[in-house]
Design a protein around this motif. Structure first.
Motif: not given
Lengths: 91, 284
Positions: A15-16, A70, A72-73, A75-77, A79-80, A83-84, A90-91, B12, B40, B44-45, B48, B52
């Motif tokens: 799931q990741d 999924l 949203f995961v 997109k989140a990863r 995006e992370t 940004r890095r 960045t933390i 997740p 970070d 973000i997770l 989201n 969602t």
């Protein structure tokens, strides 16, 4: 926006996903390996492109190793990782 | 709330399932559950996920402490979601609350409204326990105190036990402080997720002492905590008697009334109503 460095985010667990981002010369190149490749490759690609577009990243190579994440995961990863790659340590 | 369940903000699978685990509230944890290198990613997770998944369960966020480099980003990135509450860890005095509220006042929701998020102060140091009342009264946003026994016993240089003698003073102190300030108070999590008997005993003790509820770190703990915080048969009978006597008094035009020789005032009536509401909610 320009990538300053390579960066990664996420994990290779159920799931990741793991996203690895590299600066590139020209264009956006997305390589996807997924446990649900046939069903969801297009959706994963679309999610990644959505984030890259939002950050105005026009030149990069993206490697995605997906384990059933999924939307949203994904997109989140992505995006992370972005940004890095565009910020400092960045933390 | 009788319970709230901590969910690691960078997981997740747990974020996806959080709404179906039966807790009264979810706490997305950006602090102890997340390594420094992933703060970070967790931020973000979690953002989201909330945007969602549209959680139906009440939710809060445990941000990082105000002596870290992470907390302001936690506030500005995540409190725009207007969570029901934020848990601030390592609260040593009212200044920590003032710093947080000052930052919160700069945050707005996506549609430009001030956030309504409340604050739960997590007390997990000796100095925090000693300042419990000042912390409880530090700001109108503070709605509860929460005891954090694992870090506290390290600060006390005590041995953490299931029986809990080493935290009895701290439990009593924050209870008195919270009740004196008119706010709620929650007990520390029971960290042995395999020991259901120990959890039961710990939750029953917390209820007897007067805690509002108890934090959970595993979904399997929720049912046992709810059972422990259910009103007893005796409490239910008394609550019904109070409301029945109230009804009789109102019919007779009496303002004040007594039950079993004791004058019944508004807090007792309110408590009786809460007891019956908790029982009804559990049955539903």
């Amino acid at each position: 926006m320009k990538l300053l460095r390579s960066a990664s985010a996420g994990a290779k667990v159920r799931q990741d996903l793991m996203v690895v981002l590299h600066p590139a010369e020209a264009g956006v190149h997305i390589i996807i390996e997924s446990t649900v490749q046939s069903l969801f490759e297009a959706a994963i690609r679309s999610a990644a492109e959505d984030v890259l577009s939002r950050y105005q990243i026009e030149h990069c190579q993206v490697e995605i190793y997906d384990f059933g994440a999924l939307d949203f995961v994904v997109k989140a990863r992505v995006e992370t990782a972005v940004r890095r790659a565009i910020e400092g340590d960045t933390i | 709330m009788r319970n709230f369940l901590f969910i690691p903000g960078n997981n997740p699978k747990m974020l996806t399932n959080a709404d179906f685990l039966g807790s009264d509230a979810i706490v997305f944890d950006l602090e102890d559950a997340v390594p420094l290198s992933e703060k970070d990613a967790a931020r973000i997770l979690t953002k989201n996920a909330v945007e969602t998944l549209q959680y139906q369960t009440k939710f809060g966020i445990r941000i990082n402490a105000v002596d870290t480099e992470f907390w302001t980003s936690d506030v500005h990135d995540l409190l725009t979601l207007d969570p029901d509450f934020v848990i601030l860890p390592k609260v040593n005095g009212p200044d920590c609350i003032h710093m947080l509220v000052s930052e919160m006042e700069q945050v707005q929701t996506a549609d430009g409204r001030p956030i309504t998020t409340k604050v739960i102060a997590l007390l997990e140091t000796a100095i925090g326990i000693e300042h419990a009342y000042e912390i409880a009264r530090a700001d109108s946003r503070v709605v509860a105190l929460l005891l954090g026994a694992e870090d506290l016993t390290a600060d006390l240089r005590a041995l953490r036990t299931k029986k809990g003698d080493e935290i009895l003073y701290s439990r009593s102190r924050i209870l008195c402080a919270a009740r004196a300030a008119g706010i709620e108070v929650y007990d520390t999590p029971f960290t042995d997720v395999e020991d259901s008997d120990g959890l039961r005993d710990d939750a029953v003790l917390a209820h007897q002492l007067g805690f509002t509820g108890k934090a959970a770190i595993n979904p399997r703990q929720i049912a046992a905590i709810n059972r422990a915080f259910m009103p007893t048969g005796e409490e239910l009978d008394y609550a019904r008697e109070v409301l029945s006597a109230l009804e009789e008094a109102q019919k007779s035009g009496k303002g004040a009334f007594a039950l079993h020789g004791k004058m019944i005032d508004a807090p007792i009536v309110n408590r009786a109503k809460q007891v019956l509401e908790i029982a009804a909610a559990e049955k539903a």
